[in-house]
Design a protein around this motif. Structure first.
Motif, short mmCIF file in Angstrom:
data_model
loop_
_atom_site.label_atom_id
_atom_site.label_comp_id
_atom_site.label_asym_id
_atom_site.label_seq_id
_atom_site.Cartn_x
_atom_site.Cartn_y
_atom_site.Cartn_z
N CYS A 32 19.82 52.60 -74.58
CA CYS A 32 19.48 52.91 -75.97
C CYS A 32 20.62 52.55 -76.91
O CYS A 32 20.38 52.03 -78.01
N HIS B 122 20.93 62.96 -73.27
CA HIS B 122 20.69 61.56 -73.64
C HIS B 122 21.30 61.18 -75.00
O HIS B 122 22.08 60.23 -75.10
N GLU C 159 24.47 58.80 -76.00
CA GLU C 159 24.34 57.62 -76.87
C GLU C 159 25.41 57.64 -77.96
O GLU C 159 26.03 56.62 -78.26
N CYS D 284 13.42 56.68 -79.20
CA CYS D 284 13.46 56.49 -77.76
C CYS D 284 12.03 56.31 -77.24
O CYS D 284 11.16 57.11 -77.54
N TYR E 45 15.34 54.12 -85.12
CA TYR E 45 15.26 53.95 -83.67
C TYR E 45 14.58 55.16 -83.05
O TYR E 45 14.89 56.29 -83.38
ZN LIG Z 1 16.99 56.76 -75.89
#
Ligand SMILES: [Zn+2]
Length: 473
Positions: free
Chosen positions: A214, A239, A243, A33, A31
Motif C-alpha cells: 500500500c 496496517h 504504512e 485499501c 487511497y
Molecule cells: Zn492498505
C-alpha cells in the motif's frame, strides 16, 4: 456545483472533526485499501467499499475532481495458500476473485476508481522503497528478509494510539521471525520459503510484506503526500500504522493528510464469523433475492463511523423505504401540471439540494442526506395532492432527485426521466388488468399490492359483474 461548501471530516489522526482542504485546490487524491483477492468479498468488506464510494461521489458532487487508487492485494499469505491448495498459479487463483470483486462493484453501482494497481505488478516500486528505508537506517536485513526498525521511528503508533511495548510484551515470536532485532519490528520483505512464489531482490529471492504494497502503490500514483486514506477500522493497526511508518521514514514528508475509517458491520447483533454461518457475501444475498440497491440504501442509512447492524428485516425495510420514493414517481407521472404559478416544488427542490449538500459536507452524513430526500418526497407528494404542481414541475422534481442520486445511486434514472414526461391512463389500465389477473389466480398478496399502488395514484377500483371499473378518487 462549485467547490465552495466547507467540508468537515473526522480525521482518525488526532480523532477530531476538522475542516478539509485538498493539497491541490479543486482536486482530491484518495487511497482506499482494496480487497485481498483470495475469496468473494463479504458484506463487511462491502460496507467499507460503499462508504468509500459515497465519499468519492460526494466529493464529486461538491465540485472536486477525484483521483482514487484502490489496490488489489494479490501477494499475501492467503492468496499464496489458496493457490497452493488449488494447485494453480497465483495469477490463475487470484483472477477468479478479481473478477468476483468487480462483479460485486457493478451490482452495487460502485463507481470505478481511476487505478486498481496489483502488488504483482509493482515489485520494482516496493523494492525501491525498502532500499530507501535501508539507506536511512529505518530497516535492516536478516537472513534474506528485511525488517522495519520500530526503535528508529519515534512517533510510531500515533494514528491508533497503540502502545507496542504493551501489545507485544510476552507475545510469542513467530517461527520465521526469530531473526528480528526487536519483537515489535515488522517485515518489509520476506525471504523465499519452500514452495512459495518468489521475486528477485537485492536481498535474494522473496516476496513483499503486505503493508509495503500500500505504501509503494499509493505514493506511486498519488505522490509522497496526499489528501485522504481510508479503510475499515480493523486496518488502523497494524496496517495503517505500518504504512505511515514506512512512507514517512522513507520520504521525511507527511504521508496522508486525513484518515477516514469505516466502523464494523455486525449481523443480527453478532460479530460476523465463518463459524456462526453469518459471514454473507453479496452473492449469498443476491441468491436469496436481495435487491442490490436496497443493500446500498441500508448501508447509507447508518453513518460510516457507527457500527452497522445487518439483518434481513433491515434489508426488507430498506427496500420498503425505496418503494416509497418509487411511489412518488408513479404519482408524479399521473399528476396534472397546472398553468397557475405554484412554487411548492421549486422551493422543495432548492431545500433538497441545500440540505443534501450540507449533509454530505458534514463528515459524510449519509443518513441526514437520505432524510433530506424523504422530506422532499413528502413535500412533492403534498403538492400533488393539493393540485399545486406548476408548469414544468414534474421535470423539476425529477431533476432534483436525479442530482442527489448521483451520490446515492439507488434510483432508476431512466424510469424517473420517463415519469417526468407524464403518463396518460395506460399505466393505470395496465395495473387494473394485472390486479384482475392476480385475483383470478388467487394471488391476493399481489392484488392487494396493486390495489394499494392504484390508491396511491388516486385511483379507486370497483369490482362489478362485468369486471373491474376504475375512477379517480
Ligand atoms: Zn492498505
Amino acid at each position: 456545483m462549485s467547490a465552495t461548501q466547507e467540508i468537515r471530516f473526522f480525521n482518525s489522526m488526532g480523532r477530531k472533526l476538522e475542516r478539509f482542504e485538498p493539497l491541490e485546490a479543486g482536486k482530491v487524491r484518495l487511497y482506499a485499501c482494496g480487497p485481498t483477492v483470495y475469496n468473494h468479498p463479504h458484506i463487511g468488506n462491502h460496507r467499507t467499499f460503499l462508504f468509500e464510494d459515497f465519499l468519492r461521489r460526494g466529493l464529486r458532487f461538491l465540485g472536486y475532481e477525484v483521483e482514487q487508487v484502490m489496490n488489489l492485494t494479490d501477494i499475501d499469505d492467503k492468496t499464496i495458500r489458496g493457490a497452493q491448495q488449488n494447485g494453480v498459479s497465483l495469477d490463475e487463483f487470484t483472477a477468479t476473485y478479481v473478477d468476483s470483486f468487480f462483479e460485486d462493484l457493478d451490482a452495487l453501482h460502485v463507481e470505478r476508481a481511476e487505478h486498481y494497481p496489483r502488488a504483482t505488478e509493482h515489485l520494482p516500486e516496493m523494492i525501491a522503497l525498502v532500499e530507501r528505508l535501508l539507506e536511512r537506517g529505518y530497516a535492516y536485513t536478516s537472513d534474506g528478509s528485511v525488517f522495519f526498525r520500530i526503535a528508529a521511528d519515534d512517533d510510531y503508533g500515533r494514528l491508533s494510539g497503540v502502545d507496542l511495548d504493551h501489545v507485544r510484551r510476552g507475545e510469542r515470536v513467530a517461527q520465521d521471525e526469530y531473526d528480528k532485532e526487536d519483537v515489535r519490528d515488522f517485515v518489509l520483505w520476506k525471504a523465499a520459503k519452500e514452495g512459495e512464489p518468489t521475486w528477485d531482490s537485492p536481498w535474494g529471492p522473496g516476496r513483499p510484506g503486505w503493508h509495503l504494497e500500500c505504501s509503494a502503490m499509493s505514493m506511486k500514483y498519488l505522490g509522497e503526500s496526499f489528501d485522504l486514506h481510508c479503510g475499515g477500522v480493523d486496518n488502523m493497526f497494524p496496517h495503517h500504522e505500518n504504512e505511515i511508518a514506512q512512507s514517512e521514514s522513507a520520504t521525511g514528508k507527511p504521508f496522508v493528510h486525513t484518515w477516514l475509517h469505516a466502523e464494523h458491520l455486525i449481523v443480527d447483533g453478532q460479530k460476523m464469523s465463518k463459524s456462526l454461518g453469518n459471514q454473507y457475501t453479496l452473492k449469498d444475498l443476491l441468491a436469496r433475492g436481495a435487491e442490490p440497491r436496497a443493500l446500498r440504501y441500508l448501508f447509507l442509512a447508518t453513518h460510516y463511523r457507527q457500527r452497522l447492524n445487518f439483518s434481513f428485516e433491515a434489508l426488507k425495510a430498506a427496500g420498503a423505504a425505496l418503494k416509497r420514493i418509487d411511489e412518488m414517481r408513479f404519482r408524479l407521472a399521473h399528476a396534472t401540471e397546472t398553468e397557475a404559478p405554484h412554487e411548492d416544488v421549486e422551493q422543495a427542490a432548492r431545500r433538497l439540494t441545500d440540505d443534501f449538500t450540507a449533509a454530505v459536507a458534514d463528515d459524510l452524513n449519509s443518513s441526514a442526506a437520505l432524510g433530506a430526500v424523504f422530506q422532499f418526497v413528502k413535500e412533492v407528494n403534498k403538492a400533488i395532492e393539493d393540485g399545486r404542481l406548476g408548469h414544468g414541475d414534474r421535470q423539476r422534481a425529477v431533476d432534483a432527485l436525479a442530482r442527489v442520486d448521483q451520490v446515492l445511486g439507488v434510483l432508476d434514472p431512466a424510469a424517473w426521466q420517463e415519469a417526468a414526461g407524464g403518463h396518460g391512463d395506460d399505466e393505470i389500465e395496465r395495473k387494473v388488468r394485472e390486479r384482475q389477473e392476480a385475483r383470478e389466480r388467487r394471488d391476493f398478496a399481489a392484488s392487494d399490492r396493486l390495489r394499494d399502488e392504484l390508491q396511491a395514484l388516486g385511483v379507486l377500483v370497483e369490482d362489478t359483474p362485468q369486471g373491474p371499473r376504475w375512477r379517480r378518487a
